[in-house]
Design a protein around this motif. Structure first.
Motif, PDB file in Angstrom:
ATOM      1  N   VAL A 117     -11.390  -4.422  -1.965  1.00  0.00           N
ATOM      2  CA  VAL A 117     -10.356  -3.334  -2.210  1.00  0.00           C
ATOM      3  C   VAL A 117      -9.673  -2.933  -1.210  1.00  0.00           C
ATOM      4  O   VAL A 117      -9.888  -2.834  -0.175  1.00  0.00           O
ATOM      5  CB  VAL A 117     -11.425  -2.208  -2.830  1.00  0.00           C
TER       6      VAL A 117
ATOM      7  N   SER B 118      -5.278   1.731  -5.495  1.00  0.00           N
ATOM      8  CA  SER B 118      -5.887   0.705  -4.734  1.00  0.00           C
ATOM      9  C   SER B 118      -5.330  -0.688  -5.440  1.00  0.00           C
ATOM     10  O   SER B 118      -4.798  -0.624  -6.516  1.00  0.00           O
ATOM     11  CB  SER B 118      -7.249   0.760  -4.835  1.00  0.00           C
ATOM     12  N   TYR B 119      -5.670  -1.818  -4.971  1.00  0.00           N
ATOM     13  CA  TYR B 119      -5.427  -3.156  -5.188  1.00  0.00           C
ATOM     14  C   TYR B 119      -6.825  -3.851  -5.307  1.00  0.00           C
ATOM     15  O   TYR B 119      -7.445  -3.831  -4.111  1.00  0.00           O
ATOM     16  CB  TYR B 119      -4.463  -3.926  -4.746  1.00  0.00           C
ATOM     17  N   GLU B 120      -7.421  -4.509  -6.336  1.00  0.00           N
ATOM     18  CA  GLU B 120      -8.911  -4.944  -6.331  1.00  0.00           C
ATOM     19  C   GLU B 120      -8.755  -6.417  -6.649  1.00  0.00           C
ATOM     20  O   GLU B 120      -8.132  -6.701  -7.570  1.00  0.00           O
ATOM     21  CB  GLU B 120      -9.650  -4.167  -7.281  1.00  0.00           C
TER      22      GLU B 120
ATOM     23  N   ALA C 212       0.690  -1.183  -0.040  1.00  0.00           N
ATOM     24  CA  ALA C 212      -0.011   0.058   0.135  1.00  0.00           C
ATOM     25  C   ALA C 212       0.741   1.368  -0.051  1.00  0.00           C
ATOM     26  O   ALA C 212       0.398   2.148  -0.851  1.00  0.00           O
ATOM     27  CB  ALA C 212      -1.051   0.025   1.158  1.00  0.00           C
TER      28      ALA C 212
ATOM     29  N   THR D  14      -4.217   2.430   5.696  1.00  0.00           N
ATOM     30  CA  THR D  14      -4.658   1.353   4.549  1.00  0.00           C
ATOM     31  C   THR D  14      -5.957   0.996   5.000  1.00  0.00           C
ATOM     32  O   THR D  14      -6.153   0.585   6.059  1.00  0.00           O
ATOM     33  CB  THR D  14      -3.640   0.393   4.522  1.00  0.00           C
ATOM     34  N   GLN D  15      -6.987   1.047   3.813  1.00  0.00           N
ATOM     35  CA  GLN D  15      -8.230   0.567   4.158  1.00  0.00           C
ATOM     36  C   GLN D  15      -8.617  -0.880   3.213  1.00  0.00           C
ATOM     37  O   GLN D  15      -7.952  -0.882   2.186  1.00  0.00           O
ATOM     38  CB  GLN D  15      -9.203   1.729   3.327  1.00  0.00           C
TER      39      GLN D  15
ATOM     40  N   SER E 230      -6.794   0.152  -0.259  1.00  0.00           N
ATOM     41  CA  SER E 230      -6.356   1.166  -0.818  1.00  0.00           C
ATOM     42  C   SER E 230      -5.432   1.851   0.239  1.00  0.00           C
ATOM     43  O   SER E 230      -5.799   1.479   1.547  1.00  0.00           O
ATOM     44  CB  SER E 230      -7.558   1.991  -1.247  1.00  0.00           C
TER      45      SER E 230
END
Length: 155
Positions: A151, A83-85, A52, A136-137, A153
């Motif tokens: 997700v 983000s990474y999804e 992240a 970091t979410q 992010s």
């Protein structure tokens, strides 16, 4: 008994034991992949969260599939802007999308003990890690009628 005959018998006995041992070893080696061979959800989650701060640039689509694989085989993952999804269709033991969300939330909670779980609903699971300025979410939610989306992010 003649020494050369005795030596030959010993040699044949040793040879037979080696063959039997080799056969036993060969038959004990699995020839197919099992569920235990799949990437660990914890390994995948930790790798994604660790990426992240750098904007997920070092991650590939394969890096996130370990999160989804216990619950669905068609995971599509990748880095997006900030983000990474990953999204996938729940299957097998995952049951419904709601059950899959709960299972992913349980994985997140157990794999990332520093994460705070601040939203726990059938429609959304949300966690965060770190102080507000570098937080970091992590969000799991339905994506359409029959998909689940994760997700991650960072700021």
């Amino acid at each position: 008994m003649h020494p050369s005959r005795r030596a030959r018998r010993i040699h044949h006995s040793i040879h037979a034991m080696l063959i039997n041992t080799a056969l036993a070893c060969a038959t004990s080696v699995p020839l197919s992949a099992h569920a235990d061979d799949a990437p660990s959800p914890c390994t995948a989650l930790k790798r994604i969260v660790a990426a992240a701060p750098t904007g997920f640039s070092q991650l590939t689509p394969e890096d996130g599939k370990g999160v989804a694989q216990p619950y669905g085989a068609d995971a599509q993952c990748g880095a997006a802007k900030g983000s990474y999804e990953c999204s996938w269709t729940p299957s097998g033991g995952a049951g419904s999308g709601t059950a899959a969300l709960q299972a992913v939330a349980a994985d997140i909670a157990s794999c990332l003990p520093d994460a705070t779980h601040d939203v726990n609903s059938p429609a959304r699971q949300h966690f965060y890690i770190g102080p507000r300025e570098t937080r970091t979410q992590i969000t799991a939610m339905p994506a359409g009628a029959n998909k689940v989306k994760l997700v991650v992010s960072g700021k």
